[in-house]
Write an enzyme that holds these catalytic residues in place. Sequence first.
Site, PDB file in Angstrom:
ATOM      1  N   CYS A 237      25.302  28.406  27.387  1.00 57.85           N
ATOM      2  CA  CYS A 237      25.202  26.948  27.389  1.00 57.85           C
ATOM      3  C   CYS A 237      24.612  26.485  28.724  1.00 57.85           C
ATOM      4  O   CYS A 237      25.124  26.858  29.790  1.00 57.85           O
ATOM      5  CB  CYS A 237      26.589  26.341  27.185  1.00 57.85           C
TER       6      CYS A 237
ATOM      7  N   LYS B  43       0.875  -1.173   0.000  1.00 60.85           N
ATOM      8  CA  LYS B  43       0.000   0.000   0.000  1.00 60.85           C
ATOM      9  C   LYS B  43       0.910   1.221   0.000  1.00 60.85           C
ATOM     10  O   LYS B  43       1.497   1.582   1.009  1.00 60.85           O
ATOM     11  CB  LYS B  43      -0.934   0.014   1.209  1.00 60.85           C
TER      12      LYS B  43
HETATM   13  S1  IVH Z   1      -6.477  -0.409  -4.934  1.00 54.26           S
HETATM   14  C1  IVH Z   1     -10.885  -0.178  -5.615  1.00 54.26           C
HETATM   15  N1  IVH Z   1      -3.966  -0.914  -4.370  1.00 54.26           N
HETATM   16  O1  IVH Z   1      -4.980   3.503  -1.221  1.00 54.26           O
HETATM   17  C2  IVH Z   1      -9.559  -0.197  -4.968  1.00 54.26           C
HETATM   18  N2  IVH Z   1      -4.886   1.164  -3.682  1.00 54.26           N
HETATM   19  O2  IVH Z   1      -7.503   3.576   0.374  1.00 54.26           O
HETATM   20  C3  IVH Z   1      -8.758   0.960  -5.335  1.00 54.26           C
HETATM   21  N3  IVH Z   1      -3.260   2.632  -2.568  1.00 54.26           N
HETATM   22  O3  IVH Z   1      -6.909   5.491  -3.353  1.00 54.26           O
HETATM   23  C4  IVH Z   1      -7.438   1.038  -4.723  1.00 54.26           C
HETATM   24  N4  IVH Z   1      -1.538   1.277  -2.723  1.00 54.26           N
HETATM   25  O4  IVH Z   1      -4.348   5.793  -3.364  1.00 54.26           O
HETATM   26  C5  IVH Z   1      -4.982  -0.036  -4.272  1.00 54.26           C
HETATM   27  N5  IVH Z   1      -1.744  -1.474  -3.996  1.00 54.26           N
HETATM   28  C6  IVH Z   1      -2.757  -0.602  -3.890  1.00 54.26           C
HETATM   29  C7  IVH Z   1      -2.602   0.654  -3.281  1.00 54.26           C
HETATM   30  C8  IVH Z   1      -3.695   1.512  -3.186  1.00 54.26           C
HETATM   31  C9  IVH Z   1      -1.965   2.467  -2.313  1.00 54.26           C
HETATM   32  C10 IVH Z   1      -4.046   3.831  -2.191  1.00 54.26           C
HETATM   33  C11 IVH Z   1      -4.761   4.460  -3.313  1.00 54.26           C
HETATM   34  C12 IVH Z   1      -6.219   4.378  -2.955  1.00 54.26           C
HETATM   35  C13 IVH Z   1      -6.150   4.241  -1.464  1.00 54.26           C
HETATM   36  C14 IVH Z   1      -7.349   3.481  -0.988  1.00 54.26           C
END
Ligand code: IVH
Length: 696
Positions: free
Chosen positions: A434, A141
């Site tokens: 100091c 993420k």
């Molecule tokens: S999938 C329908 N995959 O997290 C699902 N999101 O809380 C759409 N993000 O807006 C998102 N890494 O900015 C997905 N591997 C990942 C991600 C990811 C970061 C962020 C993204 C999204 C937010 C969702």
Amino acid sequence: MSQSPAPGSSPAEVREPAARAAELRAELERHNRAYYEADAPTIPDAEYDRLFAELVALEAAHPELQRADSPTQRVGGQPLDGFAPVTHRVPMLSLNNGFDDEDVEAFDRRVADALRGAAAAPGTQTGDLFGQPVEYAAELKFDGLAIALRYEHGILVQAATRGDGATGEDVTANIRTVKSIPLRLKTDTPPEVLEVRGEVLMFRADFDALNRAQEAAGEKVFVNPRNAAAGSLRQLDSRITAKRPLSFFAYGVGELVGVPMPDTHGELLAWYETLGIPVNKEHAVVRGAQGLLQFYGRIGEARAALPYDIDGVVYKVNRRDEQERLGFVSRAPRFALAHKFPAQEALTTLLDIEVQVGRTGAITPVARLAPVFVGGATVTNATLHNEDEILRKGILIGDTVIVRRAGDVIPEVVGAVPERRPPDARAFVMPTECPVCGSAIEKLPDEVIARCTGGLICAAQRKQALLHFAQRRALDIEGLGDKLVEQLVDQQIIRTPADLFKLGVAKLAALDRMADKSAQNLVASLDRARHTTLARFIFALGIRHVGEATAKDLARHFGKLDNVIAATEEELLAVHDVGPIVAQSIANFFAEPHNVEVIEQLRAAGVTWAESEPQAVEALPLAGKTFVLTGTLPTLSREDAKAMLEAAGAKVAGSVSAKTDYLVAGADAGSKLARAESLGVPVLDEDAMRAMLDAL
Ligand code: IVH
């Protein structure tokens, strides 16, 4: 969390659900706007998530409170006027969050139950689908910004931010400046339409460099890589964006016309790679809750070493047909879960600012904080770096502040929440004397750091100098910790490093927390430390601007300590990597009779090293080449490999950058290997490295 709540918003107070919901909506809206539109977070993500979860729960318990304009009905802020709006043909949704093993197990059970088309039998423990665990794609993420890239017939025609999920902003001109994003797909048979979804982010090293440049130019510095990425992407002038080091990783798909959807998420990512779209390497196909949790554990360990920030991992049901059967609930897909890491940022109160005196007299303001649990530990102190930084961040004593603690990094105060400022908040005033020795504190006009002018008169500086002298990379005196140094200096038992070698067992054993055995051990390690190397000895002296690498260069260049002591600034400038500031600092150090005297005492106390003939590093075959080592080499330890390379004149650096000439990679090489590959840095294994050295 132990922050002081905003007046009138205490969740602990019993209040009417309707009033609380209205309050939460207003507060979340405000933070949303600050976050998405002004690129300036007012509260940490974890705090936002908590308020959001409270509102979701409240609306679920009281359906009559649900409102079309609630932040739970959308995913971000309104587009700014400056960018044209883009309507997402497939909405850009958000993810449900999980925080612990139970959340993951419950997710897996829900998925399996829904796919099986029946409610779970009581007592069902695992998410088995007719005995088969569900197959998931697990990935990182990323902590950046979601973006949709629209390719028509293989050409990038539009890029849009997520905005509120239904409508985003057209940032095509800016996205075109991101070098890793292809303007044309790598295929002769492109689909009619392909909308790639993914994350725009900034690597930490790029972020640091950007902030240094911003600071030098007198421009605003960014609080974290995510904000730097957001600020860069939402520049109205794309020429500015072009100078910002943005990266991109794909993780999803929106519209797709002309070719069938890949059958699984894994296949989608593999297809993207063939098209030249950046896909992060850290993803895997796993089965069941156990597979998900293993992935989480593995990434949790690798996290600190990754060159970019992640705030968790994401699990997605791998098969497209199963994803479709599961569908969506309100703002998020039922087939996916974001498993978050413990928050690395939290809110707390800044109780006071005190100053600490470092080895070279540097005065560092330190924040005294109301205890707060962040990044897996309770934090009560955090660095504020220097006075300018406090002013730039606009932090006042009494403020509610954002504290950040990532991995083993020293906790720092990243900013204040001005809207929670109490009326009696007051500015920090740098002391003029100091706090340890009473000498004047001085700040040179072209320096940011204020310093105590007491030198080794100052007990604080003496303690730090002794600890530096004894550290592993210097004389390596095992057992000489800060508590002991504290006593030795405070009780005036020692003044200089040379006095260390006069310490006897009886004197040491009489000290607090010491016994005969520990005193004997320390005397034995002092004995061992007497035999050192010239490079270690020079490093141990603690000359300003002379780190380990410069100490090695000096030792190699001059061969003998007396040559270093006698060197003029001009002669010092001839040393590899020594510039005017370093040369002046070295010359000043040896011009000080007191310093030469301590060196003489150390030699008299029996500290020895091998001396050699001077050797110009420039003349060595690998001079000017920078290597980075990663992973476990089959036969050589890191230290040995480093020593072999350095002996040939190479420099061994800790992280891969565009300046790296070679990466030497062993087993289990992680992010450094990925970075080297992405930068096109040649990668050698141990055999290739040996062959290179043999051929010199
Ligand atoms: S999938 C329908 N995959 O997290 C699902 N999101 O809380 C759409 N993000 O807006 C998102 N890494 O900015 C997905 N591997 C990942 C991600 C990811 C970061 C962020 C993204 C999204 C937010 C969702």
